[in-house]
Design a protein around this motif. Structure first.
Motif, mmCIF file in Angstrom:
data_model
loop_
_atom_site.group_PDB
_atom_site.id
_atom_site.type_symbol
_atom_site.label_atom_id
_atom_site.label_comp_id
_atom_site.label_asym_id
_atom_site.label_seq_id
_atom_site.Cartn_x
_atom_site.Cartn_y
_atom_site.Cartn_z
ATOM 1 N N ARG A 93 0.874 -1.162 0.112
ATOM 2 C CA ARG A 93 0.002 0.012 0.192
ATOM 3 C C ARG A 93 0.862 1.233 -0.113
ATOM 4 N N LYS A 94 0.722 2.156 -1.042
ATOM 5 C CA LYS A 94 1.428 3.351 -1.012
ATOM 6 C C LYS A 94 0.975 4.365 -0.015
ATOM 7 N N LYS A 95 -0.357 4.321 0.227
ATOM 8 C CA LYS A 95 -0.991 5.414 1.279
ATOM 9 C C LYS A 95 -1.845 4.646 1.982
ATOM 10 N N LEU A 96 -1.700 4.697 3.344
ATOM 11 C CA LEU A 96 -2.491 4.204 4.264
ATOM 12 C C LEU A 96 -3.642 5.210 4.829
ATOM 13 N N GLY A 194 2.944 15.496 4.152
ATOM 14 C CA GLY A 194 2.032 14.121 4.348
ATOM 15 C C GLY A 194 2.496 12.860 4.195
ATOM 16 N N LEU A 195 3.822 12.883 3.829
ATOM 17 C CA LEU A 195 4.669 11.720 3.664
ATOM 18 C C LEU A 195 4.421 10.582 4.973
ATOM 19 N N CYS A 196 4.685 11.296 6.067
ATOM 20 C CA CYS A 196 4.631 10.492 7.285
ATOM 21 C C CYS A 196 3.479 9.846 7.577
ATOM 22 N N ALA A 197 2.368 10.727 7.310
ATOM 23 C CA ALA A 197 0.939 10.190 7.409
ATOM 24 C C ALA A 197 0.675 8.834 6.523
ATOM 25 N N GLN A 198 1.091 9.154 5.357
ATOM 26 C CA GLN A 198 0.911 8.042 4.410
ATOM 27 C C GLN A 198 1.405 6.620 4.554
ATOM 28 N N LYS A 199 2.630 6.633 5.117
ATOM 29 C CA LYS A 199 3.181 5.697 5.685
ATOM 30 C C LYS A 199 2.964 5.059 7.174
ATOM 31 N N CYS A 200 2.232 5.896 7.845
ATOM 32 C CA CYS A 200 1.913 5.326 8.938
ATOM 33 C C CYS A 200 1.059 4.278 8.962
ATOM 34 N N PRO A 201 1.303 2.903 9.535
ATOM 35 C CA PRO A 201 0.450 1.792 9.584
ATOM 36 C C PRO A 201 -0.644 2.073 10.602
ATOM 37 N N SER A 202 -0.537 2.780 11.543
ATOM 38 C CA SER A 202 -1.512 3.177 12.513
ATOM 39 C C SER A 202 -2.481 3.989 12.406
ATOM 40 N N GLY A 203 -2.227 5.041 11.435
ATOM 41 C CA GLY A 203 -2.996 6.122 10.990
ATOM 42 C C GLY A 203 -3.001 7.213 12.089
ATOM 43 N N PHE A 207 -1.010 15.299 9.877
ATOM 44 C CA PHE A 207 0.191 16.138 9.382
ATOM 45 C C PHE A 207 -0.261 17.395 9.524
ATOM 46 N N LYS A 208 -1.706 17.923 9.322
ATOM 47 C CA LYS A 208 -2.152 19.092 8.865
ATOM 48 C C LYS A 208 -1.909 20.010 10.453
ATOM 49 N N ASN A 209 -2.207 19.364 11.375
ATOM 50 C CA ASN A 209 -2.015 20.009 12.663
ATOM 51 C C ASN A 209 -0.580 19.645 13.231
ATOM 52 N N LYS A 210 0.157 18.699 12.608
ATOM 53 C CA LYS A 210 1.380 18.550 13.109
ATOM 54 C C LYS A 210 1.351 17.813 14.452
ATOM 55 N N VAL A 226 10.915 8.771 6.450
ATOM 56 C CA VAL A 226 10.382 9.422 5.224
ATOM 57 C C VAL A 226 10.228 10.762 5.252
ATOM 58 N N CYS A 227 10.436 11.455 6.387
ATOM 59 C CA CYS A 227 10.432 13.049 6.763
ATOM 60 C C CYS A 227 11.509 13.420 5.846
#
Length: 265
Positions: A93-96, A194-203, A207-210, A226-227
């Protein structure tokens, strides 16, 4: 492609060693001493049925590890967590998807642990990660069916089982709220790509609110790799952290009461 940070390398190496030992143990090649005993539910069962000093020490050690490192148990020691890691690699999966931290898991954890204290492990065997892995490896039909359902859920929602269903994850998540080391985002360095959020398996990364929900974060350390701005750090908790939601506190109190009732039943 960015190279994994040292923390992720260490975590992956430890997870591979545990995975090999678990596979060997499930196949009956040999019994890996303390690897299976270090799982939360078997430890609790051991303490309830036949308390030993070793089991008490191992349980305290598991709690201590969570208080120091966070929910690293879920990404490094848990057999079902390691299986889901493999599923994610397989599905590519490229984006979770992002996930919400739902209060339902507290009631589910209370039911399962409450019934265990009450003398029955039927419900626990259906959703406990150690039990599911063991029964599936042993060829039991219900274990294989549950594992298949978890594989499908992993494909659709990442590690949703770990963050919102698993009773062990719910308990460790509450403990990890007080952990010394957490994942946090430097708002000044973050560019909200948003790269970190895309790769985070726990979701668990907003990233918008950091911000990072360290209760559901399983400490896989993928976000560190990935950051592009090196804005994500793992260490002491930030000065400002999301307050403990009142609704969540009420849910946990109700769940604790339910667990107590189950234990007295």
């Amino acid at each position: 492609m960015l190279r994994p940070k040292p923390l992720q390398k260490i975590r992956i190496t430890a997870a591979l060693i545990v995975a090999i030992l678990c596979i060997a143990g499930f196949l009956g090649l040999f019994y890996p001493v303390k690897i299976f005993n270090f799982n939360l539910v078997p430890l609790i069962q051991k303490i309830i049925i036949d308390f030993t000093v070793v089991s008490g020490i191992l349980l305290l050690l598991l709690i201590a590890i969570t208080l120091i490192f966070g929910r690293i148990y879920c990404s490094t020691i848990c057999p079902l967590g390691l299986l889901q890691e493999f599923f994610l690699l397989l599905f590519r999966r490229k984006k979770l998807p992002a996930q919400k931290n739902t209060p339902f898991k507290y009631f589910l954890a209370a039911l399962t642990f409450g019934s265990l204290l009450g003398g029955t492990a039927v419900l626990m065997r259906l959703i406990d990660p150690y039990s599911v892995s063991g029964t599936a490896a042993g060829g039991a039909l219900y274990g294989i069916c549950i594992l298949t359902a978890i594989a499908l859920l992993t494909w659709l929602k990442g590690r949703f089982f770990c963050t919102n269903i698993c009773p062990v994850g719910a308990v460790l998540g509450l403990i990890s709220r007080f952990s010394l080391n957490k994942i946090n985002i430097n708002p000044d360095a973050c560019v909200a790509c948003g790269l970190c959020a895309q790769k985070c398996p726990s979701g668990c990364i907003d990233f918008k609110n950091k911000t990072v929900d360290n209760e559901t974060c399983i400490k896989c350390f993928k976000c560190l790799s990935v950051c592009p701005k090196n804005a994500i750090k793992y260490g002491k908790k930030p000065k400002s952290e999301a307050p403990f939601n009142l609704k969540r506190r009420q849910v946990i109190i109700g769940a604790a009461a339910l667990a107590l009732f189950g234990g007295m039943a």
